[in-house]
Design a protein around this motif. Sequence first.
Motif, short mmCIF file in Angstrom:
data_model
loop_
_atom_site.label_atom_id
_atom_site.label_comp_id
_atom_site.label_asym_id
_atom_site.label_seq_id
_atom_site.Cartn_x
_atom_site.Cartn_y
_atom_site.Cartn_z
N VAL A 46 91.69 62.79 1.37
CA VAL A 46 91.03 62.82 0.06
C VAL A 46 92.14 62.88 -0.97
CG1 VAL A 46 89.49 64.04 -1.51
CG2 VAL A 46 89.03 64.09 0.94
N GLY A 47 92.08 61.99 -1.94
CA GLY A 47 93.08 62.01 -3.00
C GLY A 47 92.46 61.65 -4.33
N ASP A 51 95.57 62.44 -13.33
CA ASP A 51 94.90 62.44 -14.63
C ASP A 51 93.40 62.73 -14.53
OD1 ASP A 51 97.35 61.80 -15.74
OD2 ASP A 51 96.87 59.69 -16.07
N PHE A 52 92.85 62.69 -13.31
CA PHE A 52 91.41 62.87 -13.14
C PHE A 52 91.07 64.11 -12.31
CE2 PHE A 52 91.94 58.57 -14.42
CZ PHE A 52 90.82 58.32 -15.21
N LYS A 53 92.06 64.96 -12.06
CA LYS A 53 91.79 66.19 -11.32
C LYS A 53 90.95 67.14 -12.18
CE LYS A 53 95.46 65.99 -8.04
NZ LYS A 53 96.50 66.68 -7.33
N SER A 54 90.16 67.95 -11.53
CA SER A 54 89.26 68.93 -12.15
C SER A 54 88.15 68.28 -12.96
CB SER A 54 90.05 69.90 -13.04
OG SER A 54 90.99 70.61 -12.28
N LEU A 55 87.86 67.00 -12.68
CA LEU A 55 86.76 66.31 -13.36
C LEU A 55 85.61 65.98 -12.41
CD1 LEU A 55 88.79 63.87 -15.66
CD2 LEU A 55 87.73 66.04 -16.28
N LYS A 59 84.66 65.92 -5.67
CA LYS A 59 83.32 66.39 -5.31
C LYS A 59 82.35 65.22 -5.15
CE LYS A 59 79.51 69.36 -6.77
NZ LYS A 59 78.59 68.58 -6.00
N GLU A 60 82.44 64.25 -6.05
CA GLU A 60 81.57 63.07 -5.95
C GLU A 60 81.85 62.28 -4.68
OE1 GLU A 60 80.69 60.53 -9.24
OE2 GLU A 60 81.05 62.15 -10.66
#
Length: 71
Positions: A46-47, A51-55, A59-60
């Motif tokens: 999983v990666g 710039d999109f971490k914690s968004l 989880k999606e």
Amino acid sequence: MCSSDLYPRSTNYIEKTFVGIYNDKIVGSLIRGYDQHLDHITILFVGVHPDFKSLGVGKELIDELEGFAES
């Protein structure tokens, strides 16, 4: 060691990649393996782009895998 060393290719083993896309760019991915003989799913990778971490991208991807596994 790579995943192919852990899970040799066979007709009983299937890999599938899930990809998170935002504005036509890949922002995350998940690779899962499925052993048909054991009826077992393994998350191999999983990666998420920094710039999109914690968004919620990861989880999606996990939610999508769960929906796929239930079908």
